[in-house]
Scaffold this motif. Structure first.
Motif, PDB file in Angstrom:
ATOM      1  N   LYS A  49       0.838  -1.205   0.000  1.00 14.89           N
ATOM      2  CA  LYS A  49       0.000   0.000   0.000  1.00 14.89           C
ATOM      3  C   LYS A  49       0.873   1.255   0.000  1.00 14.89           C
ATOM      4  N   LEU A  50       1.733   1.272  -0.951  1.00 13.49           N
ATOM      5  CA  LEU A  50       2.671   2.387  -1.083  1.00 13.49           C
ATOM      6  C   LEU A  50       2.497   3.037  -2.449  1.00 13.49           C
ATOM      7  N   LEU A  51       2.344   4.332  -2.430  1.00 12.91           N
ATOM      8  CA  LEU A  51       2.226   5.098  -3.670  1.00 12.91           C
ATOM      9  C   LEU A  51       3.379   6.092  -3.690  1.00 12.91           C
ATOM     10  N   PHE A  52       4.211   5.961  -4.698  1.00 11.46           N
ATOM     11  CA  PHE A  52       5.405   6.793  -4.767  1.00 11.46           C
ATOM     12  C   PHE A  52       5.338   7.664  -6.007  1.00 11.46           C
ATOM     13  N   CYS A  53       5.636   8.913  -5.838  1.00  8.49           N
ATOM     14  CA  CYS A  53       5.668   9.823  -6.994  1.00  8.49           C
ATOM     15  C   CYS A  53       7.113   9.966  -7.443  1.00  8.49           C
ATOM     16  N   TYR A  54       7.356   9.493  -8.623  1.00 10.35           N
ATOM     17  CA  TYR A  54       8.715   9.492  -9.162  1.00 10.35           C
ATOM     18  C   TYR A  54       8.906  10.678 -10.102  1.00 10.35           C
ATOM     19  N   VAL A  55      10.004  11.367  -9.941  1.00 12.23           N
ATOM     20  CA  VAL A  55      10.310  12.498 -10.809  1.00 12.23           C
ATOM     21  C   VAL A  55      11.664  12.264 -11.460  1.00 12.23           C
ATOM     22  N   GLU A  56      11.718  12.505 -12.749  1.00 11.49           N
ATOM     23  CA  GLU A  56      12.973  12.311 -13.478  1.00 11.49           C
ATOM     24  C   GLU A  56      14.107  13.130 -12.877  1.00 11.49           C
ATOM     25  N   LYS A  57      15.254  12.556 -12.906  1.00  5.37           N
ATOM     26  CA  LYS A  57      16.497  13.173 -12.450  1.00  5.37           C
ATOM     27  C   LYS A  57      16.554  13.384 -10.945  1.00  5.37           C
ATOM     28  N   VAL A  58      15.745  12.663 -10.243  1.00  4.85           N
ATOM     29  CA  VAL A  58      15.835  12.715  -8.789  1.00  4.85           C
ATOM     30  C   VAL A  58      16.353  11.376  -8.303  1.00  4.85           C
ATOM     31  N   ARG A  59      17.505  11.403  -7.762  1.00  4.74           N
ATOM     32  CA  ARG A  59      18.073  10.210  -7.153  1.00  4.74           C
ATOM     33  C   ARG A  59      18.870  10.661  -5.941  1.00  4.74           C
ATOM     34  N   ALA A  60      19.697   9.836  -5.445  1.00  4.70           N
ATOM     35  CA  ALA A  60      20.311  10.128  -4.155  1.00  4.70           C
ATOM     36  C   ALA A  60      21.458  11.117  -4.267  1.00  4.70           C
ATOM     37  N   VAL A  61      21.210  12.202  -4.920  1.00  7.11           N
ATOM     38  CA  VAL A  61      22.208  13.252  -4.980  1.00  7.11           C
ATOM     39  C   VAL A  61      21.503  14.578  -4.750  1.00  7.11           C
ATOM     40  N   SER A  62      21.941  15.276  -3.775  1.00  2.92           N
ATOM     41  CA  SER A  62      21.362  16.574  -3.497  1.00  2.92           C
ATOM     42  C   SER A  62      22.378  17.374  -2.725  1.00  2.92           C
ATOM     43  N   CYS A  63      22.288  18.654  -2.865  1.00  6.43           N
ATOM     44  CA  CYS A  63      23.251  19.469  -2.144  1.00  6.43           C
ATOM     45  C   CYS A  63      22.666  20.053  -0.882  1.00  6.43           C
ATOM     46  N   ARG A  64      21.410  19.809  -0.638  1.00  4.82           N
ATOM     47  CA  ARG A  64      20.755  20.472   0.485  1.00  4.82           C
ATOM     48  C   ARG A  64      21.485  20.290   1.815  1.00  4.82           C
ATOM     49  N   ARG A  65      21.829  19.066   2.077  1.00  2.00           N
ATOM     50  CA  ARG A  65      22.416  18.790   3.369  1.00  2.00           C
ATOM     51  C   ARG A  65      23.728  19.539   3.550  1.00  2.00           C
ATOM     52  N   ARG A  66      24.483  19.569   2.527  1.00  2.55           N
ATOM     53  CA  ARG A  66      25.795  20.207   2.659  1.00  2.55           C
ATOM     54  C   ARG A  66      25.674  21.720   2.814  1.00  2.55           C
ATOM     55  N   LEU A  67      24.553  22.252   2.340  1.00  6.74           N
ATOM     56  CA  LEU A  67      24.392  23.687   2.487  1.00  6.74           C
ATOM     57  C   LEU A  67      24.366  24.082   3.951  1.00  6.74           C
ATOM     58  N   ALA A  68      24.027  23.163   4.789  1.00  7.97           N
ATOM     59  CA  ALA A  68      23.892  23.482   6.199  1.00  7.97           C
ATOM     60  C   ALA A  68      25.219  23.886   6.827  1.00  7.97           C
ATOM     61  N   VAL A  69      26.288  23.483   6.248  1.00  9.40           N
ATOM     62  CA  VAL A  69      27.582  23.815   6.844  1.00  9.40           C
ATOM     63  C   VAL A  69      28.328  24.840   6.003  1.00  9.40           C
ATOM     64  N   LYS A  70      27.598  25.552   5.194  1.00  2.00           N
ATOM     65  CA  LYS A  70      28.262  26.462   4.275  1.00  2.00           C
ATOM     66  C   LYS A  70      29.069  27.539   5.002  1.00  2.00           C
ATOM     67  N   ASN A  71      28.631  27.891   6.162  1.00  2.00           N
ATOM     68  CA  ASN A  71      29.318  28.959   6.869  1.00  2.00           C
ATOM     69  C   ASN A  71      30.664  28.541   7.431  1.00  2.00           C
ATOM     70  N   THR A  72      30.897  27.291   7.446  1.00  2.00           N
ATOM     71  CA  THR A  72      32.144  26.844   8.054  1.00  2.00           C
ATOM     72  C   THR A  72      33.238  26.656   7.023  1.00  2.00           C
ATOM     73  N   LEU A  73      32.907  26.760   5.786  1.00  2.00           N
ATOM     74  CA  LEU A  73      33.902  26.534   4.751  1.00  2.00           C
ATOM     75  C   LEU A  73      33.801  27.608   3.689  1.00  2.00           C
ATOM     76  N   THR A  74      34.870  27.860   3.064  1.00  2.61           N
ATOM     77  CA  THR A  74      34.866  28.864   2.008  1.00  2.61           C
ATOM     78  C   THR A  74      34.679  28.195   0.658  1.00  2.61           C
TER      79      THR A  74
END
Lengths: 252, 254
Positions: free
Chosen positions: A207-232
């Motif tokens: 009973k699972l309905l998944f909405c699949y969108v092209e070019k979405v896989r396990a790559v995203s930059c969101r998480r890394r943006l969280a530490v942007k202030n600590t690195l140049t």
């Protein structure tokens, strides 16, 4: 859990209550409503708006009437979340109004002899459910106190109530209330367009309905943006501002 | 990734029939890659009408899930894949999206600044998220799981989703290991599936559509103006996810 078996007493109670407001929120119900609220949440509400004289006046009156008229009243568990009242139909229609005081009332069909399952959401303090098509069919007034907890998962906090709509005449067993055990089974049915319906992945076994969108896989930059202030990450190349994230990347 | 993931999930379910397994495994051999790989679990395949889909969305006994990726990152990946000929089928997709199968990146950006442009929405690689699955912009509130995908959290996201639908732990572990270990490129070599069905999966090439665009992100998005154009074009997606727009100060890593 509250079971109201005396319709006359209920109506008496309804008529005794005026409407009060705290700020823009109704805190008690209209005359054709019935209030149940936890003492604590009511007290908190009052304390947070202590300057509202009308409410302060209303509080003892409301509590006194509740205790006198209904010795067996119960404290309803607060419901909350962000969506408007939901109504799921047990049978086919007549009309019942599920009203919130601030937004315009919305009519939902409910069949005679059936029941109305609903939950109340949103920033509300009280609600009413009244018959609008046949006044002679006494329908239950509802109330529950809403203690809003913003940002919490609404599914865990919804409480579904069932209002049987049983009688055609005043005094019929039209006021009963049952808390359903498992919460609502459905929400109002959405309307889908025809666009990209084949991007639904259906897994019926789970009973699972998944909405699949092209070019979405396990790559995203969101998480890394969280530490942007600590690195140049910024540098210049050929007089243009560019992003150089190799440092950034290796630094994580 | 998800296409294969959910096929394996079904193939490992105890109630799976041989006939359905063969369908999912892409047999008989010799089918085109498209026939072997894609659209194996569509509503149409399951004979689910639009009306029933609507009811499923409203049904709280079903779990609805959706993962997304930053719109700029997704756009770069799509452009690299389809317009820079990373994929065999790229030309056709690129032509559908930009009316020019050989368009350059700057020209594509220019098109996106023109008012009234709508041919991008015809192609699923460039269409905005809000148009997917019957209009995510109107139905996202019905989803139980809406999360950005991230290499670091993909495992826990999948576990959350599988736990919710009561996938047994052994199956979950196998699938997550496959996804995480392969960095999102599921192999077609899960032993349990082979052993159970006695069939060799025939999915064809499954990694072609991974463009590794993160490695070349900065080559495309080399100026703030490029970023702004794409951000503006997909502004509705940022609004849909209530996600802050990426800026030149917080790009994706190279």
């Amino acid at each position: 859990m509250l079971t109201i078996s005396n319709a006359r007493a209920f109506r008496t109670f309804q008529q005794a209550l005026p409407t009060y407001y705290v700020g823009h929120q109704p805190i008690l119900l209209t005359k054709r409503s019935f209030v149940m609220m936890t003492r604590k949440s009511l007290r908190d509400r009052i304390e947070s708006h202590a300057s509202d004289v009308a409410v302060m006046r209303a509080l003892p009156l409301a509590i006194a009437i509740m205790l006198i008229v209904y010795g067996n009243y119960a404290i309803m568990k607060p419901t909350n979340s962000k969506f408007p009242p939901h109504v799921d139909f047990v049978q086919e229609p007549d009309n019942v109004t599920v009203a919130r005081t601030l937004p315009p009332p919305v009519e939902y069909p409910v069949a005679r002899g059936s029941a109305l399952d609903f939950y109340l959401d949103g920033t509300w303090q009280a609600g009413t459910v009244t018959s609008v098509q046949e006044q002679s069919r006494t329908f239950a007034g509802i109330l529950a106190n809403g203690t809003i907890v913003h940002g919490m998962a609404h599914d865990d906090f919804k409480t579904t109530w069932r209002l049987p709509c049983m009688g055609n005449k005043p005094g019929d067993k039209s006021l009963a209330r049952t808390r359903l055990p498992d919460g609502p089974k459905t929400s109002p049915v959405p309307q889908l367009t025809d666009q990209f319906l084949d991007r639904f992945i259906v897994v019926p076994e789970y009973k699972l309905l998944f909405c699949y969108v092209e070019k979405v896989r396990a790559v995203s930059c969101r998480r890394r943006l969280a530490v942007k202030n600590t690195l140049t990450c910024l540098t210049y190349r050929r007089d243009r501002l560019v992003v150089r994230c190799s440092i950034y990347y290796s630094g994580i | 990734m998800f296409n294969l993931l959910f096929r394996y999930l079904r193939l490992m379910h105890p109630d799976m029939t041989k006939e359905e397994a063969e369908h999912l495994l892409g047999v008989p051999p010799g089918l085109s890659e498209s026939s072997r790989n894609w659209f194996k679990n569509t509503p149409e395949h399951h004979k689910i009408s639009k009306g029933r889909l609507q009811r499923i969305l409203a049904n709280k006994q079903w779990t609805k899930a959706f993962f997304y990726r930053d719109p700029i990152s997704r756009y770069v990946s799509a452009f690299r894949s389809k317009c820079d000929k990373f994929d065999e089928d790229g030309f056709w997709h690129c032509r559908e999206a930009f009316l020019d199968g050989n368009i350059t990146f700057p020209k594509a950006l220019y098109q996106m600044t023109q008012p009234g442009i709508n041919h991008l929405s015809a192609n699923p690689h460039f269409a905005s998220y809000g148009t997917f699955c019957g209009g995510l912009d109107q139905t996202l509130d019905y989803y139980d799981i809406v999360q950005p995908l991230d290499p670091k959290t993909v495992g826990s996201l999948l576990r959350t989703m599988f736990d919710r639908v009561r996938v047994d732990n052994a199956t979950t572990d196998v699938l997550i290991k496959e996804v995480v270990d392969s960095r999102g490129r599921l192999s077609s070599d899960i032993a349990q599936v082979k052993d159970r069905w006695g069939l060799e999966p025939d999915f064809g090439v499954t990694e072609q559509h991974n463009t590794n665009s993160g490695n070349v992100f900065n080559d495309y998005m080399s100026s703030p103006e490029s970023v702004r154009i794409v951000q503006d074009f997909y502004a509705s997606d940022y609004a849909l996810f209530r996600s802050p727009k990426a800026s030149e100060e917080n790009f994706c890593p190279a």
